[in-house]
Design a protein around this motif. Structure first.
Motif, PDB file in Angstrom:
ATOM      1  N   ARG A 149     -13.934  87.060  56.252  1.00 40.76           N
ATOM      2  CA  ARG A 149     -12.790  87.019  55.343  1.00 40.76           C
ATOM      3  C   ARG A 149     -12.692  85.622  54.728  1.00 40.76           C
ATOM      4  N   PRO A 150     -12.083  85.494  53.533  1.00 40.41           N
ATOM      5  CA  PRO A 150     -11.888  84.160  52.940  1.00 40.41           C
ATOM      6  C   PRO A 150     -10.990  83.312  53.841  1.00 40.41           C
ATOM      7  N   LEU A 151     -11.414  82.083  54.116  1.00 42.98           N
ATOM      8  CA  LEU A 151     -10.682  81.238  55.059  1.00 42.98           C
ATOM      9  C   LEU A 151     -10.242  79.903  54.455  1.00 42.98           C
ATOM     10  N   GLU A 152     -10.450  79.711  53.156  1.00 39.45           N
ATOM     11  CA  GLU A 152     -10.178  78.400  52.572  1.00 39.45           C
ATOM     12  C   GLU A 152      -8.697  78.023  52.597  1.00 39.45           C
ATOM     13  N   ASN A 153      -7.819  79.006  52.765  1.00 41.44           N
ATOM     14  CA  ASN A 153      -6.381  78.703  52.785  1.00 41.44           C
ATOM     15  C   ASN A 153      -5.849  78.400  54.181  1.00 41.44           C
ATOM     16  N   TYR A 154      -6.746  78.378  55.182  1.00 45.56           N
ATOM     17  CA  TYR A 154      -6.301  78.226  56.571  1.00 45.56           C
ATOM     18  C   TYR A 154      -7.112  77.171  57.308  1.00 45.56           C
ATOM     19  N   HIS A 155      -6.515  76.646  58.380  1.00 38.14           N
ATOM     20  CA  HIS A 155      -7.300  75.996  59.417  1.00 38.14           C
ATOM     21  C   HIS A 155      -7.856  77.122  60.298  1.00 38.14           C
ATOM     22  N   TYR A 156      -9.035  76.913  60.856  1.00 35.87           N
ATOM     23  CA  TYR A 156      -9.599  78.003  61.650  1.00 35.87           C
ATOM     24  C   TYR A 156     -10.620  77.490  62.665  1.00 35.87           C
ATOM     25  N   LEU A 157     -10.822  78.319  63.682  1.00 37.84           N
ATOM     26  CA  LEU A 157     -11.865  78.098  64.679  1.00 37.84           C
ATOM     27  C   LEU A 157     -12.625  79.401  64.864  1.00 37.84           C
ATOM     28  N   LYS A 158     -13.927  79.351  64.720  1.00 38.82           N
ATOM     29  CA  LYS A 158     -14.755  80.518  65.009  1.00 38.82           C
ATOM     30  C   LYS A 158     -15.159  80.462  66.475  1.00 38.82           C
ATOM     31  N   ILE A 159     -14.961  81.540  67.183  1.00 37.96           N
ATOM     32  CA  ILE A 159     -15.333  81.560  68.600  1.00 37.96           C
ATOM     33  C   ILE A 159     -16.707  82.194  68.758  1.00 37.96           C
ATOM     34  N   PRO A 160     -17.423  81.865  69.835  1.00 36.16           N
ATOM     35  CA  PRO A 160     -18.825  82.301  69.960  1.00 36.16           C
ATOM     36  C   PRO A 160     -19.000  83.799  70.173  1.00 36.16           C
ATOM     37  N   GLU A 161     -18.011  84.474  70.752  1.00 32.35           N
ATOM     38  CA  GLU A 161     -18.154  85.911  70.967  1.00 32.35           C
ATOM     39  C   GLU A 161     -18.178  86.647  69.629  1.00 32.35           C
ATOM     40  N   MET A 162     -18.857  87.782  69.607  1.00 28.37           N
ATOM     41  CA  MET A 162     -18.884  88.636  68.418  1.00 28.37           C
ATOM     42  C   MET A 162     -18.668  90.084  68.838  1.00 28.37           C
ATOM     43  N   ASP A 163     -18.026  90.846  67.974  1.00 24.00           N
ATOM     44  CA  ASP A 163     -17.800  92.261  68.247  1.00 24.00           C
ATOM     45  C   ASP A 163     -18.969  93.078  67.708  1.00 24.00           C
ATOM     46  N   GLN A 164     -19.467  93.996  68.541  1.00 29.44           N
ATOM     47  CA  GLN A 164     -20.589  94.838  68.144  1.00 29.44           C
ATOM     48  C   GLN A 164     -20.094  96.254  67.870  1.00 29.44           C
ATOM     49  N   TRP A 165     -20.498  96.797  66.725  1.00 29.49           N
ATOM     50  CA  TRP A 165     -20.131  98.154  66.366  1.00 29.49           C
ATOM     51  C   TRP A 165     -21.030  99.162  67.086  1.00 29.49           C
ATOM     52  N   GLY A 166     -20.446 100.296  67.421  1.00 23.49           N
ATOM     53  CA  GLY A 166     -21.219 101.362  68.042  1.00 23.49           C
ATOM     54  C   GLY A 166     -20.430 102.655  68.032  1.00 23.49           C
ATOM     55  N   ILE A 167     -20.950 103.642  68.735  1.00 20.07           N
ATOM     56  CA  ILE A 167     -20.335 104.960  68.789  1.00 20.07           C
ATOM     57  C   ILE A 167     -19.765 105.206  70.175  1.00 20.07           C
TER      58      ILE A 167
END
Length: 292
Positions: A149-167
């Motif tokens: 998502r666009p983040l230029e209007n916010y302070h932010y931290l990306k965390i190392p975990e990621m969500d994986q899509w599945g069924i």
């Protein structure tokens, strides 16, 4: 428009009776009635429909109720957060969807509440659009977003975990025998999708020209409720991993999509905002957890 009058208005909206609201507010009934009439005159609109036994809100009154609740909540929270000087207390409000990344965030919050028992935590659930809107209105301190998502209007931290899509499907389903699920496996299968993912066309590239053959029977916002439907009617839910209970009694099983599909997880907060001490502490400890 005074905060006191907004509190009067909310009391009447909740009690649906001026007499009961006046008793709750410790004011006289004539005083309360006049305050409400003055509020309607100030706004130039009718807020209440006064029945014989019960008062109901007009559409304008219902809109004011929702905004007044936000205003009062924000005011009370601000007051609480500036009452103390040296001791860290106050409130921290965080909004998020369902995600594996919440484990790290909850660990940070849990540590804060253990070290500072006067801190109060409020967790709000919703999709990314809802959380971003609440953050911009000031009713959230932090929002946890899944996906790009666009983040230029916010302070932010990306965390190392990621969500994986599945069924997510029943364990005795034939597809459950596969290690991964590809687009051709889902042709004509009854699919449940996240409402936000469907709106954002998240899987359009993944299933490509097979899109018209996908049988999307419904959408969801909360995984738990959709799980019940999968278990009941044998449908297939496209969702994130690690969101179901993998106990031996669980009738459902998760299989990742192939090719793999992941979503980044980001914690955001508003720019140009003076953060309370507890919010500053949350940011510091979250950063520290990333360093570790």
């Amino acid at each position: 428009m005074e905060l006191r009058v907004l509190r009067y208005f909310l009391a009447v909206a909740q009690e649906k009776n001026i007499t009961h609201a006046a008793e709750k507010l410790l004011v006289s009934q004539p005083t309360l009635s006049k305050q409400l009439s003055d509020l309607e005159a100030e706004l130039g609109t009718k807020l209440f429909i006064r029945g014989h036994k019960e008062i109901t809100l007009t559409s304008e009154g219902d809109y004011l109720r929702s905004r007044a609740e936000e205003i009062i909540d924000l005011t009370d929270k601000t007051f609480t957060n500036i009452q103390t000087d040296q001791v860290i207390s106050g409130e921290l409000t965080l909004g998020a969807g369902e995600s594996i990344g919440m484990k790290r965030i909850i660990n940070v919050i849990s540590g804060i509440t253990q070290d500072y028992p006067d801190v109060k935590i409020h967790l709000v659930s919703g999709n990314a659009d809802e959380m971003e809107s609440m953050l911009n209105r000031g009713t959230l301190d932090f929002a946890v977003l899944m996906g790009e998502r666009p983040l230029e209007n916010y302070h932010y931290l990306k965390i190392p975990e990621m969500d994986q899509w599945g069924i997510l499907m029943l364990k005795d389903n034939l597809l459950a025998q596969k290690e991964t699920i590809n687009p051709t496996d889902l042709i004509d299968k009854p699919l449940l999708l996240s409402a936000q993912a469907l709106q954002n066309h998240r899987f359009q590239d993944w299933w490509g020209n097979l899109g018209p053959q996908m049988n999307i029977i419904g959408t969801f916002t909360l995984v738990y409720n959709a799980e019940l439907l999968v278990e009941k009617n044998g449908s297939y839910m496209i969702t994130f991993n690690h969101l179901i209970n993998n106990s031996p009694t669980q009738n459902l099983i998760f299989r990742p999509l192939a090719p793999n599909l992941f979503e980044p997880i980001t914690v955001i907060w508003k720019k140009n905002t003076v953060q309370s001490k507890v919010n500053q502490l949350f940011i510091q400890r979250l950063k520290a957890s990333l360093d570790n």
